[in-house]
Design a protein around this motif. Structure first.
Motif, PDB file in Angstrom:
ATOM      1  N   ALA A  50       6.141  -2.668  -2.478  1.00  0.00           N
ATOM      2  CA  ALA A  50       5.906  -1.362  -2.691  1.00  0.00           C
ATOM      3  C   ALA A  50       4.905  -0.711  -1.316  1.00  0.00           C
ATOM      4  O   ALA A  50       5.147   0.406  -1.262  1.00  0.00           O
ATOM      5  CB  ALA A  50       5.124  -1.197  -3.963  1.00  0.00           C
ATOM      6  N   VAL A  51       3.912  -1.569  -1.235  1.00  0.00           N
ATOM      7  CA  VAL A  51       2.967  -1.234  -0.139  1.00  0.00           C
ATOM      8  C   VAL A  51       3.654  -0.862   1.100  1.00  0.00           C
ATOM      9  O   VAL A  51       3.761   0.243   1.901  1.00  0.00           O
ATOM     10  CB  VAL A  51       1.922  -2.027   0.170  1.00  0.00           C
ATOM     11  N   LYS A  52       4.888  -1.639   1.554  1.00  0.00           N
ATOM     12  CA  LYS A  52       5.454  -1.497   2.706  1.00  0.00           C
ATOM     13  C   LYS A  52       6.535  -0.319   2.497  1.00  0.00           C
ATOM     14  O   LYS A  52       6.967   0.116   3.715  1.00  0.00           O
ATOM     15  CB  LYS A  52       6.191  -2.961   3.077  1.00  0.00           C
ATOM     16  N   LYS A  57       4.433   0.273   8.907  1.00  0.00           N
ATOM     17  CA  LYS A  57       3.775  -0.290   9.819  1.00  0.00           C
ATOM     18  C   LYS A  57       2.569  -1.147   9.361  1.00  0.00           C
ATOM     19  O   LYS A  57       1.904  -2.019  10.001  1.00  0.00           O
ATOM     20  CB  LYS A  57       3.128   0.405  10.841  1.00  0.00           C
ATOM     21  N   ALA A  58       2.340  -1.179   7.918  1.00  0.00           N
ATOM     22  CA  ALA A  58       1.379  -1.852   7.285  1.00  0.00           C
ATOM     23  C   ALA A  58       1.507  -3.139   7.170  1.00  0.00           C
ATOM     24  O   ALA A  58       2.798  -3.800   6.873  1.00  0.00           O
ATOM     25  CB  ALA A  58       0.800  -1.290   6.180  1.00  0.00           C
ATOM     26  N   LYS A  59       0.425  -4.061   7.146  1.00  0.00           N
ATOM     27  CA  LYS A  59       0.419  -5.624   6.958  1.00  0.00           C
ATOM     28  C   LYS A  59      -0.424  -6.006   5.823  1.00  0.00           C
ATOM     29  O   LYS A  59      -1.645  -6.502   5.808  1.00  0.00           O
ATOM     30  CB  LYS A  59       0.169  -6.424   8.233  1.00  0.00           C
ATOM     31  N   PRO A  60       0.188  -5.755   4.512  1.00  0.00           N
ATOM     32  CA  PRO A  60      -0.787  -6.029   3.511  1.00  0.00           C
ATOM     33  C   PRO A  60      -1.005  -7.276   3.087  1.00  0.00           C
ATOM     34  O   PRO A  60      -0.094  -8.211   3.361  1.00  0.00           O
ATOM     35  CB  PRO A  60      -0.098  -5.082   2.161  1.00  0.00           C
ATOM     36  N   GLU A  90      -7.521  -3.969   1.611  1.00  0.00           N
ATOM     37  CA  GLU A  90      -8.097  -2.439   1.966  1.00  0.00           C
ATOM     38  C   GLU A  90      -7.522  -1.442   0.954  1.00  0.00           C
ATOM     39  O   GLU A  90      -6.729  -1.600  -0.024  1.00  0.00           O
ATOM     40  CB  GLU A  90      -7.388  -1.947   3.353  1.00  0.00           C
ATOM     41  N   HIS A  91      -8.307  -0.224   0.681  1.00  0.00           N
ATOM     42  CA  HIS A  91      -8.242   0.544  -0.361  1.00  0.00           C
ATOM     43  C   HIS A  91      -7.051   1.326  -0.061  1.00  0.00           C
ATOM     44  O   HIS A  91      -6.390   1.731  -1.103  1.00  0.00           O
ATOM     45  CB  HIS A  91      -9.223   1.580  -0.235  1.00  0.00           C
ATOM     46  N   GLU A  92      -6.567   1.713   1.274  1.00  0.00           N
ATOM     47  CA  GLU A  92      -5.186   2.196   1.648  1.00  0.00           C
ATOM     48  C   GLU A  92      -4.152   1.731   1.152  1.00  0.00           C
ATOM     49  O   GLU A  92      -3.044   2.055   0.482  1.00  0.00           O
ATOM     50  CB  GLU A  92      -5.152   2.507   3.084  1.00  0.00           C
ATOM     51  N   HIS A  93      -3.962   0.425   0.873  1.00  0.00           N
ATOM     52  CA  HIS A  93      -2.990  -0.539   0.392  1.00  0.00           C
ATOM     53  C   HIS A  93      -2.685  -0.485  -1.011  1.00  0.00           C
ATOM     54  O   HIS A  93      -1.664  -0.323  -1.551  1.00  0.00           O
ATOM     55  CB  HIS A  93      -2.997  -2.087   1.218  1.00  0.00           C
ATOM     56  N   ALA A  94      -4.072  -0.450  -1.401  1.00  0.00           N
ATOM     57  CA  ALA A  94      -3.724  -0.399  -3.255  1.00  0.00           C
ATOM     58  C   ALA A  94      -3.234   0.946  -3.458  1.00  0.00           C
ATOM     59  O   ALA A  94      -2.564   1.042  -4.433  1.00  0.00           O
ATOM     60  CB  ALA A  94      -5.261  -0.650  -3.298  1.00  0.00           C
TER      61      ALA A  94
END
Length: 328
Positions: A50-52, A57-60, A90-94
């Protein structure tokens, strides 16, 4: 049913936030209305996906993932309550996970949509959990250190054993070498004693060991022989003279004769010395130099006479006419 669940969870959240020890976590999510057959690994993979989907480009990275089960097992298996917690770094990933999964009909089914919200944390429980984690880390480090110390101790013991083995082998080799040397010496002594005893039996006396031969410098021996021969010739001459004087009835040689004989000996020794030839060459060079100087003086005198005197008149030389007044 979903709306009732959301209203109930909102009321519980408000009640919990009345306590000063509780606060809303910025990185931890509470996911409700999960299927009962979802496993822990599936839940983690669902949240990361879901985060991706929101941030390509995020690496949660999930710090903690946990499912809640009922206390009483059913048929020997724990039954899931349909709730789970997941914590991100990180808060952005949550936030991306919450926006992608919350009330999404495509996640599971249209009738059972996940309810996602930020979890409420208790500061006291968090502190206790950190203490437990620190203690677990300390115990783990101590165990690793003890294991490492035991390994190092074993290595040191092994090294000590190897060194002792090497020392023992060296001692054995040295002893074997000394025993071999002593055996060789005994054999050589026995051989010499048997040989000497055989010689003594052959000669009928006591045989002596042969002395070691010493190398002599031949040039030095030749010089000594030459000097001995010269001194022997001089002595023979003296003996002959003494015999003649004794036959003729002359007196014994005086002190002057002895001094002259000493001087003759010195001359003979000087002539026999290897530097006598060099001295003779030097003397001849000195004589030639003195002759050359006298010849040059004679030439200068003749030139002076021819320049300043007239020898034509009888009665000796006279000054030349031009220089007479100058000399007067």
């Amino acid at each position: 049913a979903d709306m009732k669940m959301r209203e109930r969870s909102h009321r519980e959240k408000l009640e919990k936030l009345k306590s000063p020890n509780n606060f809303v976590s910025p990185t931890r999510l509470l996911v409700k209305n999960l299927p009962y057959n979802v496993t822990k690994n599936q839940f983690r993979a669902l949240c990361l996906k879901a985060v991706k989907a929101r941030a390509t480009k995020a690496k949660p990275k999930a710090v903690q993932c946990k499912l809640l089960y009922e206390d009483r097992p059913v048929q020997g298996q724990l039954k899931s309550t349909g709730r789970g917690f997941i914590e991100f770094e990180e808060h952005e990933h949550a936030m991306c996970c919450l926006r992608e999964l919350n009330n999404n009909p495509d996640t599971f089914t249209k009738t059972s949509r996940p309810v996602v919200e930020f979890a409420i944390e208790n500061s006291l429980k968090i502190r206790d959990r950190e203490i437990r984690l620190s203690r677990a880390k300390a115990n783990k480090s101590q165990k690793e250190k003890a294991a490492g110390d035991s390994v190092e101790k074993q290595k040191k013991e092994r090294k000590a054993e190897v060194e002792t083995e090497k020392d023992s082998t060296r001692v054995k080799r040295s002893r074997e070498g000394n025993s071999k040397k002593s055996e060789k010496r005994k054999e050589s002594l026995n051989y010499e004693s048997s040989r000497l005893s055989g010689k003594a039996a052959a000669t009928g006396g006591v045989a002596k060991r042969p002395e070691k031969r010493v190398k002599v410098d031949k040039t030095h021996t030749k010089d000594q022989k030459d000097r001995k021969a010269q001194s022997a010739g001089v002595q023979k001459q003296k003996v002959g003279k003494k015999a003649k004087k004794a036959e003729s009835g002359t007196k014994a040689p005086s002190k002057a004769f002895e001094s002259s004989s000493k001087a003759s000996r010195k001359r003979v020794s000087e002539d026999s010395h290897p530097n006598a030839e060099q001295k003779a060459v030097k003397r001849s060079k000195q004589k030639s130099k003195s002759k050359h100087t006298t010849d040059r003086l004679d030439d200068l005198v003749d030139a002076y006479k021819s320049k300043y005197f007239d020898e034509d008149k009888v009665g000796g030389a006279t000054f030349k006419s031009g220089l007479k007044g100058w000399f007067q």
